[in-house]
Design a protein around this motif. Structure first.
Motif, short mmCIF file in Angstrom:
data_model
loop_
_atom_site.label_atom_id
_atom_site.label_comp_id
_atom_site.label_asym_id
_atom_site.label_seq_id
_atom_site.Cartn_x
_atom_site.Cartn_y
_atom_site.Cartn_z
N VAL A 146 -75.76 31.92 0.85
CA VAL A 146 -75.66 30.57 1.39
C VAL A 146 -74.39 30.45 2.22
CG1 VAL A 146 -75.19 28.14 0.80
CG2 VAL A 146 -77.01 29.39 -0.38
N ILE A 147 -74.53 29.84 3.39
CA ILE A 147 -73.38 29.43 4.20
C ILE A 147 -73.42 27.91 4.27
CG2 ILE A 147 -72.23 29.56 6.44
CD1 ILE A 147 -73.74 32.21 6.91
N ALA A 148 -72.40 27.27 3.71
CA ALA A 148 -72.30 25.81 3.71
C ALA A 148 -71.19 25.42 4.68
CB ALA A 148 -71.99 25.28 2.31
N ALA B 57 -63.36 30.10 4.71
CA ALA B 57 -62.65 30.45 5.93
C ALA B 57 -62.33 29.20 6.74
CB ALA B 57 -63.49 31.41 6.79
N ASP B 58 -61.20 29.25 7.42
CA ASP B 58 -60.79 28.16 8.31
C ASP B 58 -59.82 28.71 9.35
OD1 ASP B 58 -60.97 24.83 7.86
OD2 ASP B 58 -59.42 25.53 9.23
N ILE B 59 -59.78 28.06 10.51
CA ILE B 59 -58.89 28.49 11.58
C ILE B 59 -57.48 27.92 11.44
CG2 ILE B 59 -59.42 26.58 13.14
CD1 ILE B 59 -59.45 28.65 15.43
N ASP B 60 -57.32 26.90 10.60
CA ASP B 60 -56.04 26.19 10.46
C ASP B 60 -55.23 26.83 9.32
OD1 ASP B 60 -53.93 24.44 10.27
OD2 ASP B 60 -55.13 22.69 9.73
N PRO B 61 -54.05 27.40 9.62
CA PRO B 61 -53.24 28.00 8.56
C PRO B 61 -52.89 27.03 7.44
CG PRO B 61 -52.42 28.67 10.71
CD PRO B 61 -53.44 27.60 10.96
N ALA B 62 -52.64 25.75 7.78
CA ALA B 62 -52.32 24.77 6.76
C ALA B 62 -53.50 24.55 5.82
CB ALA B 62 -51.89 23.45 7.40
N LEU C 221 -70.47 31.15 1.24
CA LEU C 221 -69.35 30.96 2.16
C LEU C 221 -69.17 29.48 2.44
CD1 LEU C 221 -67.21 31.95 4.25
CD2 LEU C 221 -69.10 32.08 5.92
N ASP C 222 -67.96 28.99 2.22
CA ASP C 222 -67.56 27.65 2.63
C ASP C 222 -66.86 27.81 3.97
OD1 ASP C 222 -66.45 25.14 2.99
OD2 ASP C 222 -65.24 25.15 1.17
N LEU C 223 -67.60 27.56 5.07
CA LEU C 223 -67.08 27.80 6.41
C LEU C 223 -66.49 26.52 6.99
CD1 LEU C 223 -66.83 29.96 8.63
CD2 LEU C 223 -69.07 29.24 9.48
#
Length: 259
Positions: free
Chosen positions: A161-163, A125-130, A100-102
């Motif tokens: 792995v969570i990076a 995953a990301d919180i920013d739609p852009a 996961l690329d968090l």
């Protein structure tokens, strides 16, 4: 440092001169990259660079771990020091591993891991739609939402792995950042809360529910904040380890979930 002079003409020497006058330390290299644009767009791009827009936003890509990763205006620009995070995470993965690329931003970390580990199953995953829209140009599975809330439930307990390159600039230090960052990158990609490690605590606390037994969590931090990041790992049950690369001013804390 912005400069009020206008860039006119496409003469390479003139472009270098104007970029240097605007404070661009690597004016020759920037001029060569900007000159890859169509001739009818070059003048406008140079003017925008002289006015202070980040080079990577003008190019539409960022060089990261040897890759040209697509990058849209207004999306956080990954720093070269974050390549250290990739270098530490990649050896923990193999074909069939799930990573996961968090807080993925444009997806540079995920793209680099996919390039280094053939057969890797990669989520981001990301919180920013852009940022999610941008990362989706490079990555297969990008999820929109706040930290782990963005992920489908069937990923619980499966991640090897969570990076993480979460925001870690203390709120009070945002005003001290270079203008390129303050003016052209989203605040939510910079502000890590009062001490800069707000998200590190949240991520470390939640990560054990998403990692498989023996899985690894790696978070980029700063040298001064590393003790706080390590404390967050310890509180969450990880045995933490500090990694530093002095040449790149890069600091990463890692921890392994007990089997």
């Amino acid at each position: 440092m912005p400069c009020g002079r206008r860039a006119t003409g496409a003469d390479p020497v003139d472009i270098v001169s104007r970029l240097r006058a605007a404070g661009c330390v690597f004016a020759e290299e920037e001029a060569a990259l900007l000159s890859e644009a169509p001739a009818d767009a070059l003048d406008a791009l140079v003017e925008r660079r002289v006015a202070g827009e980040p080079l990577e936003h003008l190019l539409g890509w960022v060089l990261f771990d040897g890759l040209r990763v697509p990058l849209d205006p207004g999306v956080f620009i990954p720093r070269q020091r974050t390549e250290f995070l990739v270098e530490l995470a990649a050896p923990l993965l193999s074909a069939g591993s799930v990573a996961l690329d968090l807080c993925c931003g444009c997806g540079a970390v995920g793209a680099a891991l996919l390039a280094r580990v053939p057969g890797l199953v990669l989520h981001a995953a990301d919180i920013d739609p852009a940022a999610v829209a941008c990362a989706s140009r490079s990555l297969p599975d990008v999820h929109l939402g706040s930290l782990f809330d963005a992920l489908p439930d069937d990923l619980r307990g499966t991640l090897d792995v969570i990076a993480v390159n979460a925001p870690y600039v203390p709120t009070g230090s945002i005003a001290l950042m270079p203008r390129e960052a303050r003016d052209h990158e989203p605040l939510l990609a910079l502000d890590g809360g009062a001490d800069g490690v707000r998200y590190h605590r949240e991520i470390a606390e939640a990560a054990p529910r998403w990692l498989r037994p023996g899985g690894h969590l790696l978070i980029e931090t700063s040298q001064s904040q590393a003790p706080l990041t390590m404390a967050a790992f310890t509180a969450a049950g990880f045995a933490s380890r500090l990694h530093e690369d002095d040449d790149r001013y890069a600091t990463v804390v890692s921890g392994q979930l007990r089997s």
